[in-house]
Design an enzyme around this catalytic site. Structure first.
Site, PDB file in Angstrom:
ATOM      1  N   ALA A   1      15.337 -36.237  16.222  1.00  0.00           N
ATOM      2  CA  ALA A   1      16.018 -36.059  15.007  1.00  0.00           C
ATOM      3  C   ALA A   1      16.477 -37.352  14.511  1.00  0.00           C
ATOM      4  O   ALA A   1      17.620 -37.411  13.943  1.00  0.00           O
ATOM      5  CB  ALA A   1      16.931 -34.869  14.904  1.00  0.00           C
ATOM      6  N   ASP A   2      15.719 -38.619  14.730  1.00  0.00           N
ATOM      7  CA  ASP A   2      16.299 -39.847  14.058  1.00  0.00           C
ATOM      8  C   ASP A   2      16.551 -40.033  12.743  1.00  0.00           C
ATOM      9  O   ASP A   2      17.063 -40.735  12.271  1.00  0.00           O
ATOM     10  CB  ASP A   2      15.600 -40.852  14.834  1.00  0.00           C
ATOM     11  CG  ASP A   2      15.895 -41.014  16.308  1.00  0.00           C
ATOM     12  OD1 ASP A   2      16.750 -40.244  16.936  1.00  0.00           O
ATOM     13  OD2 ASP A   2      15.106 -41.920  16.895  1.00  0.00           O
ATOM     14  N   HIS A   3      15.557 -39.148  12.143  1.00  0.00           N
ATOM     15  CA  HIS A   3      15.711 -39.230  10.592  1.00  0.00           C
ATOM     16  C   HIS A   3      15.461 -38.071   9.886  1.00  0.00           C
ATOM     17  O   HIS A   3      14.809 -37.237  10.372  1.00  0.00           O
ATOM     18  CB  HIS A   3      14.506 -40.258   9.960  1.00  0.00           C
ATOM     19  CG  HIS A   3      14.455 -41.636  10.472  1.00  0.00           C
ATOM     20  ND1 HIS A   3      14.992 -42.520   9.584  1.00  0.00           N
ATOM     21  CD2 HIS A   3      13.648 -42.190  11.602  1.00  0.00           C
ATOM     22  CE1 HIS A   3      14.950 -43.698  10.513  1.00  0.00           C
ATOM     23  NE2 HIS A   3      14.320 -43.581  11.489  1.00  0.00           N
ATOM     24  N   ALA A   4      16.275 -37.535   8.927  1.00  0.00           N
ATOM     25  CA  ALA A   4      16.040 -36.355   8.300  1.00  0.00           C
ATOM     26  C   ALA A   4      14.710 -36.166   7.801  1.00  0.00           C
ATOM     27  O   ALA A   4      14.441 -37.401   6.779  1.00  0.00           O
ATOM     28  CB  ALA A   4      17.128 -36.282   7.088  1.00  0.00           C
TER      29      ALA A   4
END
Length: 173
Positions: free
Chosen positions: A74-77
């Site tokens: 979940a490194d980027h929304a």
């Protein structure tokens, strides 16, 4: 001289709030980083071209093969309406979540080319076969292979053997 070279390599390849135990061996062109905190135990060996970019723990006596990737899931929304992903909330701009954390037990062997996603726990004594993609927890002493990785058998035939092994290495099973 060897200790000096190792300490220089460690300073160049380890970034962020990462705590390293004794006798860490880092292969060339490896990167170890964390945004919120990663602890690496004693006598850990990390192969060449490996990328570790998560929060969590790596236990003692672990072998991590070449070109392994241990990365967040979940490194980027991806759910911000009207915001391109390139500008969405990044993991470093928010507090740590469970899906950012990877916990690897003691005496774990991770084969070359494995991908481990955030939010996963790999139990003590487990083996992850080369090229596997780990998206779920791996039980202690499990031998996991495939994409997604699944346990195909256990390292030792009996609970008694697992107990003896754990006791000999001084960790909980």
């Amino acid at each position: 001289m060897e200790k000096f070279v190792r300490s220089v390599m460690q300073r160049l390849m380890v970034h962020g709030p990462v705590t390293c135990g004794k006798n860490l061996r880092l292969g060339r062109n490896s990167v170890v980083s964390s945004l919120h905190g990663l602890t690496i135990g004693d006598n850990v060996s990390i192969g060449q071209r490996t990328v570790i970019e998560v929060d969590g723990e790596i236990g003692d006596l672990c072998l991590i093969g070449r070109a392994v990737q241990i990365v967040g899931r979940a490194d980027h929304a991806i759910d911000e309406v009207g915001v391109p992903m390139a500008f969405s909330t990044w993991v470093g701009d928010r507090s740590s979540r469970n899906e950012d954390v990877v916990v690897i037990g003691n005496d774990v062997w991770i084969g070359g080319g494995v991908i481990i996603l955030g939010g996963v726990k790999i139990g003590h004594g487990a083996v992850v076969g080369a090229g596997a993609v780990v998206t779920h927890d791996i039980e202690p002493y499990g031998i996991a292979v495939g994409n997604p990785a699944r346990v195909i058998r256990r390292r030792f035939a009996s609970d008694a053997e697992r107990e003896v092994h754990s006791s000999a290495l001084h960790f909980d099973r």
